[in-house]
Design an enzyme around this catalytic site. Structure first.
Site, PDB file in Angstrom:
ATOM      1  N   SER A 164      51.745  38.291  19.100  1.00  0.00           N
ATOM      2  CA  SER A 164      52.381  38.005  20.384  1.00  0.00           C
ATOM      3  C   SER A 164      53.292  39.159  20.815  1.00  0.00           C
ATOM      4  O   SER A 164      53.751  39.953  19.982  1.00  0.00           O
ATOM      5  CB  SER A 164      53.212  36.725  20.251  1.00  0.00           C
ATOM      6  OG  SER A 164      54.256  36.941  19.339  1.00  0.00           O
ATOM      7  N   GLY A 180      55.661  41.610  18.606  1.00  0.00           N
ATOM      8  CA  GLY A 180      55.350  43.042  18.731  1.00  0.00           C
ATOM      9  C   GLY A 180      56.598  43.856  19.030  1.00  0.00           C
ATOM     10  O   GLY A 180      56.784  44.951  18.491  1.00  0.00           O
ATOM     11  N   GLU A 199      48.731  45.409  19.536  1.00  0.00           N
ATOM     12  CA  GLU A 199      47.795  44.680  20.406  1.00  0.00           C
ATOM     13  C   GLU A 199      48.431  43.323  20.645  1.00  0.00           C
ATOM     14  O   GLU A 199      48.503  42.501  19.729  1.00  0.00           O
ATOM     15  CB  GLU A 199      46.437  44.521  19.723  1.00  0.00           C
ATOM     16  CG  GLU A 199      45.644  45.796  19.603  1.00  0.00           C
ATOM     17  CD  GLU A 199      45.183  46.350  20.939  1.00  0.00           C
ATOM     18  OE1 GLU A 199      45.193  45.608  21.951  1.00  0.00           O
ATOM     19  OE2 GLU A 199      44.826  47.541  20.979  1.00  0.00           O
ATOM     20  N   CYS A 246      43.206  36.513  23.175  1.00  0.00           N
ATOM     21  CA  CYS A 246      44.135  37.362  23.937  1.00  0.00           C
ATOM     22  C   CYS A 246      43.548  37.686  25.303  1.00  0.00           C
ATOM     23  O   CYS A 246      44.281  37.798  26.283  1.00  0.00           O
ATOM     24  CB  CYS A 246      44.436  38.632  23.153  1.00  0.00           C
ATOM     25  SG  CYS A 246      42.977  39.520  22.610  1.00  0.00           S
TER      26      CYS A 246
HETATM   27  P1  NAD Z   1      52.651  36.137  16.140  1.00  0.00           P
HETATM   28  O1  NAD Z   1      53.249  37.282  16.851  1.00  0.00           O
HETATM   29  O2  NAD Z   1      53.442  34.902  15.965  1.00  0.00           O
HETATM   30  O3  NAD Z   1      52.227  36.571  14.654  1.00  0.00           O
HETATM   31  C1  NAD Z   1      51.353  37.660  14.396  1.00  0.00           C
HETATM   32  C2  NAD Z   1      51.599  38.164  12.995  1.00  0.00           C
HETATM   33  O4  NAD Z   1      52.901  38.740  12.914  1.00  0.00           O
HETATM   34  C3  NAD Z   1      51.548  37.101  11.905  1.00  0.00           C
HETATM   35  O5  NAD Z   1      50.863  37.645  10.788  1.00  0.00           O
HETATM   36  C4  NAD Z   1      53.016  36.892  11.580  1.00  0.00           C
HETATM   37  O6  NAD Z   1      53.250  36.424  10.270  1.00  0.00           O
HETATM   38  C5  NAD Z   1      53.561  38.298  11.739  1.00  0.00           C
HETATM   39  N1  NAD Z   1      55.003  38.400  11.932  1.00  0.00           N
HETATM   40  C6  NAD Z   1      55.896  37.424  12.255  1.00  0.00           C
HETATM   41  N2  NAD Z   1      57.138  37.954  12.372  1.00  0.00           N
HETATM   42  C7  NAD Z   1      57.017  39.284  12.121  1.00  0.00           C
HETATM   43  C8  NAD Z   1      57.936  40.375  12.119  1.00  0.00           C
HETATM   44  N3  NAD Z   1      59.227  40.199  12.401  1.00  0.00           N
HETATM   45  N4  NAD Z   1      57.459  41.619  11.852  1.00  0.00           N
HETATM   46  C9  NAD Z   1      56.150  41.816  11.597  1.00  0.00           C
HETATM   47  N5  NAD Z   1      55.235  40.817  11.588  1.00  0.00           N
HETATM   48  C10 NAD Z   1      55.668  39.570  11.846  1.00  0.00           C
HETATM   49  O7  NAD Z   1      51.273  35.884  16.888  1.00  0.00           O
HETATM   50  P2  NAD Z   1      50.272  34.668  16.692  1.00  0.00           P
HETATM   51  O8  NAD Z   1      50.912  33.451  17.260  1.00  0.00           O
HETATM   52  O9  NAD Z   1      49.781  34.661  15.272  1.00  0.00           O
HETATM   53  O10 NAD Z   1      49.029  35.125  17.605  1.00  0.00           O
HETATM   54  C11 NAD Z   1      48.896  34.809  18.944  1.00  0.00           C
HETATM   55  C12 NAD Z   1      49.258  36.006  19.804  1.00  0.00           C
HETATM   56  O11 NAD Z   1      48.467  37.126  19.452  1.00  0.00           O
HETATM   57  C13 NAD Z   1      48.979  35.772  21.289  1.00  0.00           C
HETATM   58  O12 NAD Z   1      50.061  36.252  22.056  1.00  0.00           O
HETATM   59  C14 NAD Z   1      47.744  36.617  21.559  1.00  0.00           C
HETATM   60  O13 NAD Z   1      47.576  37.008  22.897  1.00  0.00           O
HETATM   61  C15 NAD Z   1      47.963  37.758  20.633  1.00  0.00           C
HETATM   62  N6  NAD Z   1      46.705  38.454  20.356  1.00  0.00           N
HETATM   63  C16 NAD Z   1      46.499  39.706  20.883  1.00  0.00           C
HETATM   64  C17 NAD Z   1      45.294  40.368  20.663  1.00  0.00           C
HETATM   65  C18 NAD Z   1      45.028  41.736  21.247  1.00  0.00           C
HETATM   66  O14 NAD Z   1      44.078  42.374  20.820  1.00  0.00           O
HETATM   67  N7  NAD Z   1      45.809  42.207  22.200  1.00  0.00           N
HETATM   68  C19 NAD Z   1      44.304  39.745  19.899  1.00  0.00           C
HETATM   69  C20 NAD Z   1      44.546  38.483  19.390  1.00  0.00           C
HETATM   70  C21 NAD Z   1      45.747  37.852  19.610  1.00  0.00           C
END
Ligand code: NAD
Length: 483
Positions: free
Chosen positions: A236, A240, A257, A291
């Site tokens: 997300s 990010g 991403e 996404c």
């Molecule tokens: P999220 O951001 O909650 O988690 C993603 C990952 O980050 C997980 O592995 C999580 O454990 C890790 N994480 C959590 N806190 C962190 C930190 N402080 N530092 C580093 N890593 C940490 O996302 P989600 O809910 O798992 O996924 C959904 C989101 O992903 C949506 O917003 C979607 O649009 C996006 N997404 C983007 C793409 C793309 O290619 N642009 C593809 C798929 C999903």
């Protein structure tokens, strides 16, 4: 060891219920703790997995640092052969991978098999890639060469919507370019990554690929650790931004991403009967948890009735249910937090617009929300402005194309988008006015491995796929010789 085919029927606290191990320094090991993984179709745990602590993460980073230099000295051909072998090994276990993806993530079993097949294709593609040194200048006593060298140790941090494919999008290019990689899946979908580690343990040298499972507590350590050279993050936008923030002290390079709020724009020459089923797939595929899913629609005001009728008809035919059951056309929301977030957005929209279809969670313990459509919401409503990441679509009317494009571009996001039209040249022209990393015309979700994609604005930094995506995993070393 438990057969993966039995997992859904095992009690989660059964000692037999955890066939999974972390892969650390070439060994399949237990975690410092363990945790349950919930099947979103039942709302109940279906297995336990190992959970690493910070000490295990340190062990993994140290092992990666030891292993990476020797891995980088091997040739592209040697690395490609091992990545090809990994692809073959994943393919050989397609049934296990697919079943795990459906159990942990919820998607239809057929779509899970598709995810595994695409993963295999992506790994095979990566296996054949090479970044050759490029001569930038030659002559007059000078030879200048740009050599692409690996970053070093890569943290591959993945979300839960395509747990295997998105991990492979990082693993393939990281490995072929000579990096070691630490895979950290999302806490709700760790099993497919753990199986990938199990498969890789037989193929790759110790420390070159490792798997670390956390409960959202180790990502921040990875992105601030001086032993990590590059973070390839998909998730997300809020997380990010945290990754970007915590990479500052070590000047770590990152690729992000992130989320999107992709618009589908119907031009006034679009044929509603043709577009409606494709639009429907665009917001319900993977229960809207893509996404690049369509997250809002702009249609000429005079077309909105016809479009909503067609979408409502498709919603009425949809079968929302367990992805393992034959006949299901859309699975559950992948986890409880996301389910509650989507329901909250539905409640907010209900108070402001007209409900066209769906709108109520299905009874039972699974996280089921049927295809839900609203129309005529205020432009500043949450469902129009936020990323819902679920099968809920706002349909907005417009009277003037320029104004519709302005509304589309008035977003912090800029990941994807689609223009639907009967005139492809006009569609290409309009697509060029949308601020976004990718804009499709009369198609969606097409992401060739040799074409870069990524986000504008808060949707990301850097690119994946194509030579540009591969180069992210390397840095340029300029060799400037007097000859
Ligand atoms: P999220 O951001 O909650 O988690 C993603 C990952 O980050 C997980 O592995 C999580 O454990 C890790 N994480 C959590 N806190 C962190 C930190 N402080 N530092 C580093 N890593 C940490 O996302 P989600 O809910 O798992 O996924 C959904 C989101 O992903 C949506 O917003 C979607 O649009 C996006 N997404 C983007 C793409 C793309 O290619 N642009 C593809 C798929 C999903």
């Amino acid at each position: 060891m438990t057969d993966i085919a039995d997992l859904a029927t095992l009690a989660p606290d059964s000692p037999e219920a955890g066939p999974f191990r972390l892969l650390v320094d070439g060994a399949l090991v237990d975690g410092a703790a363990s945790m349950a993984v919930v099947n979103p179709a039942t709302g109940r745990p279906f297995c336990t997995v190992p959970r690493a602590d910070a000490a295990q993460l340190e062990t993994a980073i140290a092992a990666a640092r030891r292993a990476q230099p020797a891995w980088a000295r091997t040739s592209y051909a040697e690395r490609g052969a091992l990545i090809g072998a990994l692809a073959d090994a994943v393919e050989a276990r397609i049934d296990d991978f697919a079943r795990l993806i459906t159990l942990e993530q919820g998607k239809l079993l057929g779509h899970a098999r598709g995810e595994v097949r695409t993963t295999v294709a992506l790994l095979r593609h990566a296996a054949g890639q090479e970044l050759k040194p490029e001569i930038l200048r030659e002559g007059d006593g000078t030879r200048i060469i740009e050599k692409r060298t690996p970053r070093g140790v890569v943290a591959a941090i993945a979300p839960w919507n395509f747990p295997l494919f998105i991990m492979a999008q990082k693993v393939g290019p990281a490995l072929i370019t000579g990096n070691a990689v630490i895979c950290k899946p999302a806490p709700t979908t760790p099993t497919s990554a753990l199986l990938l580690g199990e498969v890789a343990a037989e193929i790759l040298p110790a420390g070159v690929l490792q798997t670390i499972v956390d409960q959202n507590d180790l990502g921040a350590i990875l992105s601030s650790h001086k032993g990590i050279d590059f973070v390839s993050f998909t998730g997300s936008s809020p997380t990010g931004k945290k990754v970007l923030g915590s990479s500052v002290d070590t000047m770590k390079r990152v690729s992000l991403e992130l989320g999107g709020n992709d618009a589908a724009l119907l031009l006034d020459d679009a044929d509603v009967a043709t577009v409606a089923p494709r639009l429907f797939a665009g917001f319900t595929n993977n229960s809207g948890q893509i996404c690049l899913a369509t997250k809002r629609v702009y249609a000429p005001s005079g077309m909105v009735d016809e479009l909503c009728d067609a979408l409502a008809g498709l919603a009425a035919q949809a079968v929302t249910g367990d992805g393992l059951q034959q006949g299901t056309t859309m699975g559950p929301i992948s986890n409880k937090a996301q389910y509650e977030k989507v329901l909250d957005l539905i409640e907010d929209a209900r108070a402001q617009g007209t409900l066209v279809a769906g709108g109520e969670a299905l009874p039972g313990e699974g996280y089921f929300i049927p295809p839900t459509i609203f129309r005529d919401l205020p432009e500043d409503s949450r469902l129009v402005q936020e990323e819902q990441f679920g099968p809920v679509l706002p349909v907005q009317g417009y009277d003037d194309l320029d104004e519709a494009i302005e509304r589309i571009n008035a977003s912090d996001y800029g990941l994807g988008g689609v223009v639907w039209t009967s005139d492809v040249d006009r569609g290409i022209d309009v697509a060029g006015r949308i601020v976004s990393g990718t804009v499709w015309v009369n198609r969606q979700f097409d992401l060739p491995f040799d074409v870069p994609f990524g986000g504008a604005r808060h949707s990301g930094l850097g690119r994946q796929h194509g030579a540009e995506g591969l180069k992210e995993f390397t840095q340029a070393t300029i060799i400037n010789a007097s000859i």
